[in-house]
Design a protein around this motif. Sequence first.
Motif, PDB file in Angstrom:
ATOM      1  N   GLY A  16       0.795  -1.216   0.000  1.00 36.53           N
ATOM      2  CA  GLY A  16       0.000   0.000   0.000  1.00 36.53           C
ATOM      3  C   GLY A  16       0.826   1.264   0.000  1.00 36.53           C
ATOM      4  O   GLY A  16       0.476   2.239   0.670  1.00 36.53           O
ATOM      5  N   ILE A  17       1.919   1.275  -0.761  1.00 37.77           N
ATOM      6  CA  ILE A  17       2.844   2.412  -0.734  1.00 37.77           C
ATOM      7  C   ILE A  17       2.616   3.368  -1.913  1.00 37.77           C
ATOM      8  O   ILE A  17       3.543   3.994  -2.404  1.00 37.77           O
ATOM      9  N   ASN A  18       1.364   3.473  -2.335  1.00 44.57           N
ATOM     10  CA  ASN A  18       0.982   4.440  -3.375  1.00 44.57           C
ATOM     11  C   ASN A  18       1.661   4.209  -4.716  1.00 44.57           C
ATOM     12  O   ASN A  18       1.840   5.142  -5.496  1.00 44.57           O
ATOM     13  N   GLY A  19       2.036   2.959  -4.961  1.00 45.76           N
ATOM     14  CA  GLY A  19       2.644   2.638  -6.249  1.00 45.76           C
ATOM     15  C   GLY A  19       4.037   3.168  -6.417  1.00 45.76           C
ATOM     16  O   GLY A  19       4.565   3.196  -7.530  1.00 45.76           O
ATOM     17  N   MET A  20       4.680   3.624  -5.328  1.00 48.79           N
ATOM     18  CA  MET A  20       6.031   4.159  -5.496  1.00 48.79           C
ATOM     19  C   MET A  20       6.950   3.827  -4.335  1.00 48.79           C
ATOM     20  O   MET A  20       6.817   4.361  -3.234  1.00 48.79           O
ATOM     21  N   ALA A  21       7.868   2.911  -4.607  1.00 45.31           N
ATOM     22  CA  ALA A  21       8.960   2.645  -3.681  1.00 45.31           C
ATOM     23  C   ALA A  21      10.029   3.694  -3.931  1.00 45.31           C
ATOM     24  O   ALA A  21      10.073   4.321  -4.996  1.00 45.31           O
ATOM     25  N   ILE A  22      10.882   3.918  -2.933  1.00 46.18           N
ATOM     26  CA  ILE A  22      11.969   4.866  -3.111  1.00 46.18           C
ATOM     27  C   ILE A  22      12.836   4.398  -4.283  1.00 46.18           C
ATOM     28  O   ILE A  22      13.094   3.207  -4.449  1.00 46.18           O
ATOM     29  N   LEU A  23      13.254   5.319  -5.124  1.00 45.33           N
ATOM     30  CA  LEU A  23      14.059   4.981  -6.292  1.00 45.33           C
ATOM     31  C   LEU A  23      15.527   5.018  -5.893  1.00 45.33           C
ATOM     32  O   LEU A  23      16.044   6.086  -5.525  1.00 45.33           O
ATOM     33  N   PRO A  24      16.224   3.891  -5.948  1.00 45.66           N
ATOM     34  CA  PRO A  24      17.597   3.805  -5.435  1.00 45.66           C
ATOM     35  C   PRO A  24      18.652   4.336  -6.403  1.00 45.66           C
ATOM     36  O   PRO A  24      19.706   3.734  -6.590  1.00 45.66           O
ATOM     37  N   VAL A  25      18.354   5.467  -7.020  1.00 45.16           N
ATOM     38  CA  VAL A  25      19.290   6.117  -7.945  1.00 45.16           C
ATOM     39  C   VAL A  25      19.286   7.623  -7.662  1.00 45.16           C
ATOM     40  O   VAL A  25      18.357   8.152  -7.049  1.00 45.16           O
ATOM     41  N   LYS A  26      20.320   8.310  -8.148  1.00 39.23           N
ATOM     42  CA  LYS A  26      20.444   9.741  -7.875  1.00 39.23           C
ATOM     43  C   LYS A  26      19.665  10.609  -8.855  1.00 39.23           C
ATOM     44  O   LYS A  26      19.235  11.713  -8.510  1.00 39.23           O
ATOM     45  N   SER A  27      19.479  10.124 -10.080  1.00 34.96           N
ATOM     46  CA  SER A  27      18.778  10.945 -11.075  1.00 34.96           C
ATOM     47  C   SER A  27      18.200  10.076 -12.177  1.00 34.96           C
ATOM     48  O   SER A  27      18.635   8.945 -12.389  1.00 34.96           O
ATOM     49  N   ILE A  28      17.210  10.629 -12.861  1.00 33.82           N
ATOM     50  CA  ILE A  28      16.622  10.000 -14.043  1.00 33.82           C
ATOM     51  C   ILE A  28      16.450  11.083 -15.089  1.00 33.82           C
ATOM     52  O   ILE A  28      15.756  12.084 -14.860  1.00 33.82           O
ATOM     53  N   LYS A  29      17.113  10.904 -16.213  1.00 38.40           N
ATOM     54  CA  LYS A  29      17.017  11.838 -17.337  1.00 38.40           C
ATOM     55  C   LYS A  29      17.253  13.289 -16.892  1.00 38.40           C
ATOM     56  O   LYS A  29      16.510  14.202 -17.245  1.00 38.40           O
ATOM     57  N   GLY A  30      18.284  13.461 -16.089  1.00 34.45           N
ATOM     58  CA  GLY A  30      18.662  14.798 -15.657  1.00 34.45           C
ATOM     59  C   GLY A  30      17.891  15.336 -14.468  1.00 34.45           C
ATOM     60  O   GLY A  30      18.176  16.439 -13.985  1.00 34.45           O
ATOM     61  N   ASN A  31      16.912  14.587 -13.974  1.00 31.16           N
ATOM     62  CA  ASN A  31      16.129  15.015 -12.813  1.00 31.16           C
ATOM     63  C   ASN A  31      16.744  14.438 -11.534  1.00 31.16           C
ATOM     64  O   ASN A  31      16.779  13.221 -11.362  1.00 31.16           O
ATOM     65  N   GLU A  32      17.235  15.326 -10.676  1.00 29.26           N
ATOM     66  CA  GLU A  32      17.816  14.875  -9.420  1.00 29.26           C
ATOM     67  C   GLU A  32      16.720  14.338  -8.515  1.00 29.26           C
ATOM     68  O   GLU A  32      15.728  15.014  -8.244  1.00 29.26           O
ATOM     69  N   LEU A  33      16.896  13.117  -8.030  1.00 32.24           N
ATOM     70  CA  LEU A  33      15.885  12.447  -7.223  1.00 32.24           C
ATOM     71  C   LEU A  33      16.188  12.633  -5.734  1.00 32.24           C
ATOM     72  O   LEU A  33      16.893  11.839  -5.108  1.00 32.24           O
ATOM     73  N   VAL A  34      15.644  13.711  -5.170  1.00 27.20           N
ATOM     74  CA  VAL A  34      15.855  13.994  -3.760  1.00 27.20           C
ATOM     75  C   VAL A  34      15.036  13.023  -2.911  1.00 27.20           C
ATOM     76  O   VAL A  34      14.020  12.485  -3.353  1.00 27.20           O
ATOM     77  N   TYR A  35      15.488  12.810  -1.670  1.00 26.78           N
ATOM     78  CA  TYR A  35      14.764  11.957  -0.730  1.00 26.78           C
ATOM     79  C   TYR A  35      13.415  12.602  -0.400  1.00 26.78           C
ATOM     80  O   TYR A  35      13.333  13.808  -0.200  1.00 26.78           O
ATOM     81  N   PRO A  36      12.295  11.827  -0.343  1.00 31.75           N
ATOM     82  CA  PRO A  36      12.210  10.369  -0.412  1.00 31.75           C
ATOM     83  C   PRO A  36      11.874   9.812  -1.796  1.00 31.75           C
ATOM     84  O   PRO A  36      11.564   8.627  -1.904  1.00 31.75           O
ATOM     85  N   VAL A  37      11.908  10.661  -2.833  1.00 34.44           N
ATOM     86  CA  VAL A  37      11.674  10.139  -4.179  1.00 34.44           C
ATOM     87  C   VAL A  37      12.834   9.238  -4.564  1.00 34.44           C
ATOM     88  O   VAL A  37      12.648   8.139  -5.103  1.00 34.44           O
ATOM     89  N   GLY A  38      14.043   9.715  -4.287  1.00 33.36           N
ATOM     90  CA  GLY A  38      15.253   8.955  -4.569  1.00 33.36           C
ATOM     91  C   GLY A  38      16.262   9.139  -3.457  1.00 33.36           C
ATOM     92  O   GLY A  38      15.911   9.499  -2.329  1.00 33.36           O
ATOM     93  N   ILE A  39      17.542   8.975  -3.795  1.00 33.07           N
ATOM     94  CA  ILE A  39      18.565   8.955  -2.740  1.00 33.07           C
ATOM     95  C   ILE A  39      19.680   9.972  -2.978  1.00 33.07           C
ATOM     96  O   ILE A  39      20.734   9.897  -2.329  1.00 33.07           O
ATOM     97  N   SER A  40      19.464  10.943  -3.848  1.00 33.42           N
ATOM     98  CA  SER A  40      20.549  11.844  -4.241  1.00 33.42           C
ATOM     99  C   SER A  40      21.116  12.675  -3.106  1.00 33.42           C
ATOM    100  O   SER A  40      22.307  12.982  -3.081  1.00 33.42           O
ATOM    101  N   ASP A  41      20.276  13.071  -2.134  1.00 35.48           N
ATOM    102  CA  ASP A  41      20.754  13.967  -1.071  1.00 35.48           C
ATOM    103  C   ASP A  41      20.662  13.353   0.326  1.00 35.48           C
ATOM    104  O   ASP A  41      20.587  14.076   1.325  1.00 35.48           O
ATOM    105  N   ILE A  42      20.681  12.034   0.413  1.00 37.58           N
ATOM    106  CA  ILE A  42      20.631  11.380   1.716  1.00 37.58           C
ATOM    107  C   ILE A  42      21.810  11.818   2.590  1.00 37.58           C
ATOM    108  O   ILE A  42      21.662  12.021   3.797  1.00 37.58           O
ATOM    109  N   LYS A  43      22.976  11.981   1.981  1.00 38.70           N
ATOM    110  CA  LYS A  43      24.148  12.406   2.730  1.00 38.70           C
ATOM    111  C   LYS A  43      23.934  13.778   3.357  1.00 38.70           C
ATOM    112  O   LYS A  43      24.262  13.997   4.529  1.00 38.70           O
ATOM    113  N   GLN A  44      23.327  14.695   2.591  1.00 37.78           N
ATOM    114  CA  GLN A  44      23.137  16.060   3.072  1.00 37.78           C
ATOM    115  C   GLN A  44      22.097  16.146   4.188  1.00 37.78           C
ATOM    116  O   GLN A  44      22.287  16.869   5.161  1.00 37.78           O
TER     117      GLN A  44
END
Length: 323
Positions: free
Chosen positions: A193-221
């Motif tokens: 029941g996670i709304n059809g979207m698990a976290i994307l384990p990549v930093k970007s897709i087609k030039g789009n930076e995937l910030v947390y929680p969409v992705g993992i690009s800025d987890i360090k920050q």
Amino acid sequence: MKKKNIFFIMVSFLFVTLFLAYRIAGVGGRIIKVGAASDKGFNTEYYLFIPDTLKVSDSTFLLVEPNNTGFVDDRHKKHKKAAYDTIRFGQSHQIARKLGIPLLIPCFDRPKEDWQIYTHALDRDTLLCEKYPLIRIDKQLNFMIDDAKMYLDAHNIHMKDKVLLNGFSASGSFVNRFTALYPQRVAAVAAGGINGMAILPVKSIKGNELVYPVGISDIKQIAGLDFNPSAFASVPQYYYMGADDENDTLPFDDAFSPLERELIIKVLGEDMSVRWEKCQNLYESQNIRARFNTYHGVGHGTTPEINADIVSFFKQVIDEYKK
């Protein structure tokens, strides 16, 4: 005092005593409330369920489900009661009894005043929260796990270092995101029941930076953690949704900021079924050890079939560790 009255008082006392003992014992095992201990790293209490089906061996797994009250409320007792009800009657209670392993559920608040902090889903605002007692509940949960393991070990119930995670809806998002943050702590994770979207384990897709929680690009920050792609990929993961699930949190500001929403629509789409398929494809392309399952005729909820599949999934993982 008349004998009749004395007898009535004794019977009443016995009934109350048995009732309280039943509540403390829980259903099918023992429930232990562990109080908040800031000196140990956690600012709120947690519940620990030890099922009567416990299989004592050299070591076993601890099952963890984050609490999901389902509403905002600034009264801690409301969230504590919801967590208690979950550990007594919830999905993970059933799974823990089937597997014969202990279960931990924390009592994190989901505030009404700061409604945008969706603690029970471990969203971005939660990681950035600087208000006591909700500062870094991801770390607090880790400390609770350590504390529970010490308690169980002292009672000759020995735990493996890694845990099993289970969650549904908001808590499903929590365990999925927690696994991305701490893959080294997770033996396996099941989330639905996670709304059809698990976290994307990549930093970007087609030039789009995937910030947390969409992705993992800025987890360090924002969390001070380095994403470990190989560790995340090696964790057995089971994600599921009902084909008739229409409970989509994408439009709601407590779940996602306008910028996060715009990013999700751009890289995954607005429709849950489309997002679900794209997430699955991306996980496959990254060689993530994940299974995605859609249950037909099911909405935003779980069924005996789903629970049986999760038990089977966890049993496979447990058997692997025995080899």
